[in-house]
Scaffold this motif. Structure first.
Motif, PDB file in Angstrom:
ATOM      1  N   ASP A  37      -6.954 -14.824  12.529  1.00 15.26           N
ATOM      2  CA  ASP A  37      -6.688 -13.470  12.053  1.00 15.26           C
ATOM      3  C   ASP A  37      -5.368 -13.370  11.298  1.00 15.26           C
ATOM      4  O   ASP A  37      -5.128 -12.369  10.611  1.00 15.26           O
ATOM      5  CB  ASP A  37      -6.680 -12.481  13.227  1.00 15.26           C
ATOM      6  N   LEU A  38      -4.507 -14.392  11.431  1.00 21.99           N
ATOM      7  CA  LEU A  38      -3.244 -14.397  10.680  1.00 21.99           C
ATOM      8  C   LEU A  38      -3.496 -14.316   9.181  1.00 21.99           C
ATOM      9  O   LEU A  38      -2.718 -13.695   8.448  1.00 21.99           O
ATOM     10  CB  LEU A  38      -2.438 -15.658  10.985  1.00 21.99           C
ATOM     11  N   GLU A  39      -4.568 -14.938   8.727  1.00 22.98           N
ATOM     12  CA  GLU A  39      -4.844 -14.996   7.290  1.00 22.98           C
ATOM     13  C   GLU A  39      -5.956 -14.041   6.868  1.00 22.98           C
ATOM     14  O   GLU A  39      -6.325 -13.999   5.698  1.00 22.98           O
ATOM     15  CB  GLU A  39      -5.228 -16.436   6.885  1.00 22.98           C
ATOM     16  N   ARG A  40      -6.509 -13.291   7.802  1.00 19.28           N
ATOM     17  CA  ARG A  40      -7.591 -12.393   7.454  1.00 19.28           C
ATOM     18  C   ARG A  40      -7.034 -11.170   6.730  1.00 19.28           C
ATOM     19  O   ARG A  40      -6.013 -10.607   7.117  1.00 19.28           O
ATOM     20  CB  ARG A  40      -8.346 -11.973   8.713  1.00 19.28           C
ATOM     21  N   LEU A  41      -7.741 -10.763   5.673  1.00 24.46           N
ATOM     22  CA  LEU A  41      -7.250  -9.675   4.822  1.00 24.46           C
ATOM     23  C   LEU A  41      -8.066  -8.413   5.043  1.00 24.46           C
ATOM     24  O   LEU A  41      -9.270  -8.465   5.312  1.00 24.46           O
ATOM     25  CB  LEU A  41      -7.323 -10.076   3.349  1.00 24.46           C
ATOM     26  N   SER A  42      -7.394  -7.274   4.907  1.00 24.19           N
ATOM     27  CA  SER A  42      -8.066  -5.982   5.009  1.00 24.19           C
ATOM     28  C   SER A  42      -8.805  -5.680   3.710  1.00 24.19           C
ATOM     29  O   SER A  42      -8.785  -6.470   2.766  1.00 24.19           O
ATOM     30  CB  SER A  42      -7.036  -4.886   5.283  1.00 24.19           C
ATOM     31  N   ARG A  43      -9.416  -4.515   3.644  1.00 28.64           N
ATOM     32  CA  ARG A  43     -10.114  -4.140   2.417  1.00 28.64           C
ATOM     33  C   ARG A  43      -9.157  -3.973   1.248  1.00 28.64           C
ATOM     34  O   ARG A  43      -9.567  -4.054   0.084  1.00 28.64           O
ATOM     35  CB  ARG A  43     -10.905  -2.843   2.639  1.00 28.64           C
ATOM     36  N   GLU A  44      -7.889  -3.723   1.529  1.00 24.36           N
ATOM     37  CA  GLU A  44      -6.868  -3.629   0.480  1.00 24.36           C
ATOM     38  C   GLU A  44      -6.254  -4.984   0.153  1.00 24.36           C
ATOM     39  O   GLU A  44      -5.332  -5.070  -0.652  1.00 24.36           O
ATOM     40  CB  GLU A  44      -5.760  -2.654   0.901  1.00 24.36           C
ATOM     41  N   GLY A  45      -6.778  -6.031   0.796  1.00 25.16           N
ATOM     42  CA  GLY A  45      -6.254  -7.367   0.541  1.00 25.16           C
ATOM     43  C   GLY A  45      -4.969  -7.673   1.275  1.00 25.16           C
ATOM     44  O   GLY A  45      -4.234  -8.583   0.887  1.00 25.16           O
ATOM     45  N   GLN A  46      -4.685  -6.929   2.342  1.00 23.41           N
ATOM     46  CA  GLN A  46      -3.420  -7.100   3.057  1.00 23.41           C
ATOM     47  C   GLN A  46      -3.607  -7.862   4.365  1.00 23.41           C
ATOM     48  O   GLN A  46      -4.554  -7.614   5.120  1.00 23.41           O
ATOM     49  CB  GLN A  46      -2.795  -5.734   3.333  1.00 23.41           C
ATOM     50  N   SER A  47      -2.679  -8.756   4.617  1.00 20.77           N
ATOM     51  CA  SER A  47      -2.653  -9.516   5.864  1.00 20.77           C
ATOM     52  C   SER A  47      -1.849  -8.741   6.908  1.00 20.77           C
ATOM     53  O   SER A  47      -1.171  -7.754   6.575  1.00 20.77           O
ATOM     54  CB  SER A  47      -2.005 -10.880   5.619  1.00 20.77           C
ATOM     55  N   PRO A  48      -1.893  -9.163   8.182  1.00 20.96           N
ATOM     56  CA  PRO A  48      -1.027  -8.518   9.185  1.00 20.96           C
ATOM     57  C   PRO A  48       0.454  -8.554   8.802  1.00 20.96           C
ATOM     58  O   PRO A  48       1.199  -7.616   9.096  1.00 20.96           O
ATOM     59  CB  PRO A  48      -1.306  -9.331  10.446  1.00 20.96           C
ATOM     60  N   LEU A  49       0.872  -9.625   8.103  1.00 16.66           N
ATOM     61  CA  LEU A  49       2.265  -9.711   7.674  1.00 16.66           C
ATOM     62  C   LEU A  49       2.604  -8.617   6.660  1.00 16.66           C
ATOM     63  O   LEU A  49       3.714  -8.061   6.683  1.00 16.66           O
ATOM     64  CB  LEU A  49       2.544 -11.095   7.075  1.00 16.66           C
ATOM     65  N   HIS A  50       1.686  -8.294   5.771  1.00 17.11           N
ATOM     66  CA  HIS A  50       1.880  -7.168   4.849  1.00 17.11           C
ATOM     67  C   HIS A  50       2.177  -5.878   5.623  1.00 17.11           C
ATOM     68  O   HIS A  50       3.111  -5.139   5.285  1.00 17.11           O
ATOM     69  CB  HIS A  50       0.618  -6.933   4.001  1.00 17.11           C
ATOM     70  N   LEU A  51       1.365  -5.610   6.631  1.00 21.05           N
ATOM     71  CA  LEU A  51       1.485  -4.346   7.365  1.00 21.05           C
ATOM     72  C   LEU A  51       2.784  -4.272   8.159  1.00 21.05           C
ATOM     73  O   LEU A  51       3.437  -3.228   8.207  1.00 21.05           O
ATOM     74  CB  LEU A  51       0.282  -4.161   8.286  1.00 21.05           C
ATOM     75  N   ALA A  52       3.169  -5.381   8.782  1.00 11.52           N
ATOM     76  CA  ALA A  52       4.421  -5.401   9.540  1.00 11.52           C
ATOM     77  C   ALA A  52       5.621  -5.206   8.617  1.00 11.52           C
ATOM     78  O   ALA A  52       6.555  -4.456   8.931  1.00 11.52           O
ATOM     79  CB  ALA A  52       4.543  -6.717  10.301  1.00 11.52           C
ATOM     80  N   ALA A  53       5.601  -5.865   7.439  1.00  9.07           N
ATOM     81  CA  ALA A  53       6.713  -5.755   6.493  1.00  9.07           C
ATOM     82  C   ALA A  53       6.788  -4.352   5.899  1.00  9.07           C
ATOM     83  O   ALA A  53       7.874  -3.791   5.740  1.00  9.07           O
ATOM     84  CB  ALA A  53       6.558  -6.787   5.385  1.00  9.07           C
ATOM     85  N   ALA A  54       5.639  -3.779   5.568  1.00  6.11           N
ATOM     86  CA  ALA A  54       5.616  -2.445   4.954  1.00  6.11           C
ATOM     87  C   ALA A  54       6.128  -1.376   5.903  1.00  6.11           C
ATOM     88  O   ALA A  54       6.714  -0.374   5.470  1.00  6.11           O
ATOM     89  CB  ALA A  54       4.194  -2.103   4.516  1.00  6.11           C
ATOM     90  N   ASN A  55       5.935  -1.578   7.208  1.00  8.34           N
ATOM     91  CA  ASN A  55       6.352  -0.582   8.193  1.00  8.34           C
ATOM     92  C   ASN A  55       7.712  -0.876   8.815  1.00  8.34           C
ATOM     93  O   ASN A  55       8.180  -0.120   9.663  1.00  8.34           O
ATOM     94  CB  ASN A  55       5.289  -0.474   9.290  1.00  8.34           C
ATOM     95  N   GLY A  56       8.344  -1.971   8.388  1.00  9.62           N
ATOM     96  CA  GLY A  56       9.705  -2.243   8.819  1.00  9.62           C
ATOM     97  C   GLY A  56       9.858  -2.841  10.201  1.00  9.62           C
ATOM     98  O   GLY A  56      10.922  -2.701  10.819  1.00  9.62           O
ATOM     99  N   PHE A  57       8.829  -3.544  10.701  1.00  8.26           N
ATOM    100  CA  PHE A  57       8.905  -4.150  12.037  1.00  8.26           C
ATOM    101  C   PHE A  57       9.359  -5.597  11.899  1.00  8.26           C
ATOM    102  O   PHE A  57       8.551  -6.527  11.853  1.00  8.26           O
ATOM    103  CB  PHE A  57       7.553  -4.061  12.738  1.00  8.26           C
ATOM    104  N   ASP A  58      10.682  -5.790  11.819  1.00  6.70           N
ATOM    105  CA  ASP A  58      11.201  -7.132  11.586  1.00  6.70           C
ATOM    106  C   ASP A  58      10.934  -8.082  12.742  1.00  6.70           C
ATOM    107  O   ASP A  58      10.791  -9.294  12.536  1.00  6.70           O
ATOM    108  CB  ASP A  58      12.702  -7.078  11.256  1.00  6.70           C
ATOM    109  N   VAL A  59      10.835  -7.555  13.970  1.00 10.08           N
ATOM    110  CA  VAL A  59      10.518  -8.421  15.123  1.00 10.08           C
ATOM    111  C   VAL A  59       9.103  -8.973  14.977  1.00 10.08           C
ATOM    112  O   VAL A  59       8.858 -10.166  15.237  1.00 10.08           O
ATOM    113  CB  VAL A  59      10.659  -7.639  16.444  1.00 10.08           C
ATOM    114  N   VAL A  60       8.177  -8.138  14.542  1.00 12.73           N
ATOM    115  CA  VAL A  60       6.800  -8.587  14.325  1.00 12.73           C
ATOM    116  C   VAL A  60       6.755  -9.569  13.159  1.00 12.73           C
ATOM    117  O   VAL A  60       6.048 -10.582  13.222  1.00 12.73           O
ATOM    118  CB  VAL A  60       5.866  -7.386  14.074  1.00 12.73           C
ATOM    119  N   VAL A  61       7.496  -9.296  12.090  1.00 12.04           N
ATOM    120  CA  VAL A  61       7.556 -10.211  10.950  1.00 12.04           C
ATOM    121  C   VAL A  61       8.051 -11.578  11.405  1.00 12.04           C
ATOM    122  O   VAL A  61       7.489 -12.626  11.039  1.00 12.04           O
ATOM    123  CB  VAL A  61       8.470  -9.645   9.842  1.00 12.04           C
TER     124      VAL A  61
END
Length: 325
Positions: A37-61
């Protein structure tokens, strides 16, 4: 949004949902359950890393980077996790994505820094466009002066020009220092400096900042105009007056190192005059008035009118006449 709806509408996995929520415990459990699931993309083409970075969760990043999540994946808009973190102003996430927790090679990190999204922006330009000072500061520290100069938008404009165009005056001191000076960037099409752009827009706060940081008010664009002349041509009279006041002709008495304008120069004459500190021979060859053994005029400053010239009144079209009369 309930998870089933997220799955159906957004194409999220458990890991996507946990990363978007910043729940580190759920992120760890989801990765252990299914590392793919680390590399699985959403319908917008975003990975979990995209979502964590966009929301500012540096611990998750940091956790996802430790699990070797890919950093150069681009979503449907061409944005990497670094683009999203920079545009949202999450300096901590920017630091994680470019720091030691990212185990990518130096070449991959450099590629990440200069990747363009579909709007033609790299990560620094994304932060500049959004006016995110903290993210800009992180990025310029990593890029260095030469790297910052490589960053442009789709029109070839550098970060200083873009900051002026978008009225992000608060970014100018940082960007001017990062690029090595306010006059380093020139518009490829017009030859304009950032000061020309600020003058054309009538953006006085930007003019003040650029002049304070050493911007030249006598630099010419491709049309042969100074910043003050650009302001006048654009009808920005307040900006014109501000630039005029910053570049007043010298009236110091003789013996102070500068000379007053010669008697033959009127207040509306825009010729360059030179002080005695400059070699008169430099203008003797180009000034027709010195031909035949004449004396070159003393060097000086650009003469700018103390007041705007009166408006020109054109005759009205005679009644019954056409456009051409």
């Amino acid at each position: 949004m309930p998870f089933l709806k997220q799955w159906a509408l957004l194409g999220w996995t458990d890991l996507h949902a946990a990363a978007a929520a910043g729940d580190i415990a759920k992120v760890q459990r989801a990765v252990q359950k299914n590392s793919q699931d680390l590399e699985r993309l959403s319908r917008e083409g975003q990975s979990p890393l995209h979502l964590a970075a966009a929301n500012g969760f540096d611990v998750v990043v940091r956790e996802l980077l430790a699990r070797q999540a890919k950093t150069t994946v681009q979503d449907k808009a061409g944005r990497t996790p670094l683009h999203l973190a920079a545009a949202a102003g999450h300096a901590g996430c920017v630091r994680e994505l470019l720091g030691r927790n990212n185990r990518d090679s130096r070449e991959v990190k450099e590629y990440l820094l200069f990747q363009k999204d579909k709007e033609g922006n790299d990560a620094l330009m994304a932060a500049v466009v959004a006016g995110r000072e903290a993210a800009v500061k992180e990025l310029v520290q990593v890029l260095g002066e030469q790297g910052v100069r490589r960053c442009t938008d789709k029109c070839g404009h550098g970060p200083v020009h873009v900051a002026v165009e978008l009225h992000h005056v608060h970014l100018l001191p940082l960007l001017v220092a990062a690029t090595g000076g306010p006059d380093k960037e020139r518009d490829a099409a017009t030859g304009a400096t950032a000061l020309h752009t600020a003058a054309r827009l009538g953006l006085q706060p930007a003019i003040d900042v650029l002049l304070r940081h050493g911007a030249s008010s006598t630099t010419l664009d491709n049309a042969g105009r100074t910043a003050s002349e650009t302001a006048l041509a654009a009808g920005q009279h307040a900006a014109y007056r501000a630039l005029r006041e910053a570049f007043q002709p010298s009236t110091a008495p003789v013996g102070t190192g500068t000379a007053a304008p010669p008697p033959g120069v009127s207040v509306y004459d825009h010729r360059l005059i030179h002080t005695s500190a400059e070699p008169a021979a430099n203008v003797a060859a180009s000034d027709p008035s010195t031909a035949g053994g004449g004396t070159a005029p003393p060097y000086g400053r650009l003469q700018i009118p103390a007041e705007l010239p009166p408006a020109v009144l054109y005759p009205k079209t005679p009644e019954g006449a056409g456009v051409y009369f």
